[in-house]
Design a protein around this motif. Structure first.
Motif, mmCIF file in Angstrom:
data_model
loop_
_atom_site.group_PDB
_atom_site.id
_atom_site.type_symbol
_atom_site.label_atom_id
_atom_site.label_comp_id
_atom_site.label_asym_id
_atom_site.label_seq_id
_atom_site.Cartn_x
_atom_site.Cartn_y
_atom_site.Cartn_z
ATOM 1 N N SER A 160 83.687 31.151 74.976
ATOM 2 C CA SER A 160 83.525 30.722 76.369
ATOM 3 C C SER A 160 82.248 29.894 76.484
ATOM 4 O O SER A 160 81.322 30.041 75.697
ATOM 5 N N GLY A 161 82.218 29.013 77.472
ATOM 6 C CA GLY A 161 81.072 28.111 77.596
ATOM 7 C C GLY A 161 80.933 27.245 76.362
ATOM 8 O O GLY A 161 79.831 26.973 75.888
ATOM 9 N N ALA A 162 82.060 26.763 75.836
ATOM 10 C CA ALA A 162 82.077 26.103 74.537
ATOM 11 C C ALA A 162 81.387 24.750 74.520
ATOM 12 O O ALA A 162 81.092 24.227 73.444
ATOM 13 N N SER A 163 81.109 24.172 75.684
ATOM 14 C CA SER A 163 80.431 22.875 75.718
ATOM 15 C C SER A 163 78.951 23.008 76.042
ATOM 16 O O SER A 163 78.251 22.003 76.144
ATOM 17 N N GLY A 164 78.458 24.239 76.197
ATOM 18 C CA GLY A 164 77.046 24.443 76.469
ATOM 19 C C GLY A 164 76.209 24.375 75.209
ATOM 20 O O GLY A 164 76.715 24.129 74.106
ATOM 21 N N GLY A 165 74.902 24.612 75.345
ATOM 22 C CA GLY A 165 74.014 24.516 74.204
ATOM 23 C C GLY A 165 74.391 25.449 73.080
ATOM 24 O O GLY A 165 74.545 25.035 71.921
ATOM 25 N N VAL A 166 74.558 26.746 73.382
ATOM 26 C CA VAL A 166 74.952 27.716 72.359
ATOM 27 C C VAL A 166 76.415 27.512 71.970
ATOM 28 O O VAL A 166 76.777 27.572 70.791
ATOM 29 N N GLY A 167 77.255 27.259 72.948
ATOM 30 C CA GLY A 167 78.683 27.123 72.682
ATOM 31 C C GLY A 167 79.017 26.010 71.712
ATOM 32 O O GLY A 167 79.861 26.178 70.825
ATOM 33 N N THR A 168 78.365 24.854 71.857
ATOM 34 C CA THR A 168 78.665 23.735 70.963
ATOM 35 C C THR A 168 78.311 24.059 69.519
ATOM 36 O O THR A 168 78.979 23.606 68.585
#
Length: 317
Positions: A160-168
């Motif tokens: 989840s949040g795959a386009s955020g800082g950690v997610g990417t």
């Protein structure tokens, strides 16, 4: 020097950039002139007082863990400490060296910062300053979270949040582990995920059905970088608690017995060096959404807190 400070819990209006005395490195420490410093959602939560019981602030408080810069001054014994770190690869540390590092003193959003020598690694020459300065928190957090869910070849994992800082970073590390990766993100960022071998799925109503369809009914693991109900969704989709890791929803983790492994479980120079090497080799991308001047720290956090950016926002002193 100039540094970010806040004197009370609150919104972005409590942030200020002020003149403070030039810091001096003590024994085993290094003074680094900061070229770039990443900002992170956890810093915003600490500043708002969300984690006042878990990670209280002492006022006046600085901000920031991530940094990349140039060695300005060595404290007594710093070179020896750096050399003894071994895996960090900073033997022979000298004034003028380009480094990536981290601090646990909430102080990297500044022009100068004192860093323990064993929390520095060499910056690969080809790595842009913005990526280097944004690397520590997202790199080590994603590393720990992906490791926590024990991926093996052929697993299907949702991030989840795959386009955020950690997610990417997490989706890329999961792909390196041989997993089939489904990334939950807004449609605007689906193209980036697809280019990195990730199956994109839009968040919102009906997400469970979309994840079921994308996974053909089998999800082995779940990495939650966003919070807001994803732990419960993972359980509803049949993922075992031991293979769910959330880096943000501590209440849900305590209630359901899922993992909360994140930055603290991988916050070492050795892991930072490993992640930096992946970037240098072209195997890992650290997307930079935007850079801001140190003086524009309020604007930087205003954009960060909207939680719609692709990758990292970075301050450039």
């Amino acid at each position: 020097m100039r540094a970010v400070r806040f004197d009370e819990y609150g919104g972005i209006d409590v942030l200020h950039v002020v003149d403070v005395p030039r810091p001096a490195p003590g024994r085993g420490q290094v003074l680094v002139r900061v070229k770039a410093a990443g900002i992170n959602p956890g810093e915003a939560a600490i500043r708002k007082g969300v984690f006042a019981k878990r990670w209280p602030a002492t006022f006046p408080s600085g901000q920031g863990s991530d940094l990349a810069g140039v060695v300005e001054e060595l404290g007594d014994g710093a070179a020896a400490v750096a050399g003894a770190a071994g895996a960090a690869g900073v033997a022979g540390l000298a004034v003028g060296d380009e480094v990536i590092g981290f601090v646990n003193t909430r102080s990297s959003q500044a022009e100068l910062v004192v860093v323990p020598a064993d929390q520095l690694v060499r910056k690969p020459a080809r790595m842009p300053w913005e990526q280097a300065g944004a690397l520590f928190v997202v790199g080590t957090t994603a590393y720990a979270a992906v490791r926590a869910v024990s991926l093996v070849e052929g697993d299907t994992v949702v991030v989840s949040g795959a386009s955020g800082g950690v997610g990417t970073v997490a989706v890329q590390l999961a792909r390196m582990a041989g997993a089939r990766v489904i990334g939950v993100a807004s449609e605007a960022h689906h193209a980036w995920l697809t280019r990195h071998g990730v199956v994109p799925v839009t968040y919102g109503a009906g997400l469970g059905d979309r994840l079921g369809a994308a996974s053909a009914g089998r999800i082995d693991a779940f990495v939650d970088t966003y919070g807001g109900g994803y732990v419960e969704l993972a359980l509803e989709l049949g993922v075992a608690p031991a293979r769910i890791d959330t880096i943000i929803d501590f209440a849900a983790a305590a209630k359901h017995g899922v993992k909360t492994e994140a930055n603290h479980e991988a916050a070492t120079a050795a892991v930072l060096a490993e992640v930096a090497a992946l970037v240098d080799a072209g195997r890992l991308e650290i997307p930079i959404a935007k850079t801001y001047r140190l003086e524009d720290v309020r604007d930087a956090f205003r954009e960060l807190e909207q939680r719609h950016t692709l990758g990292k926002i970075v301050l450039v002193p």
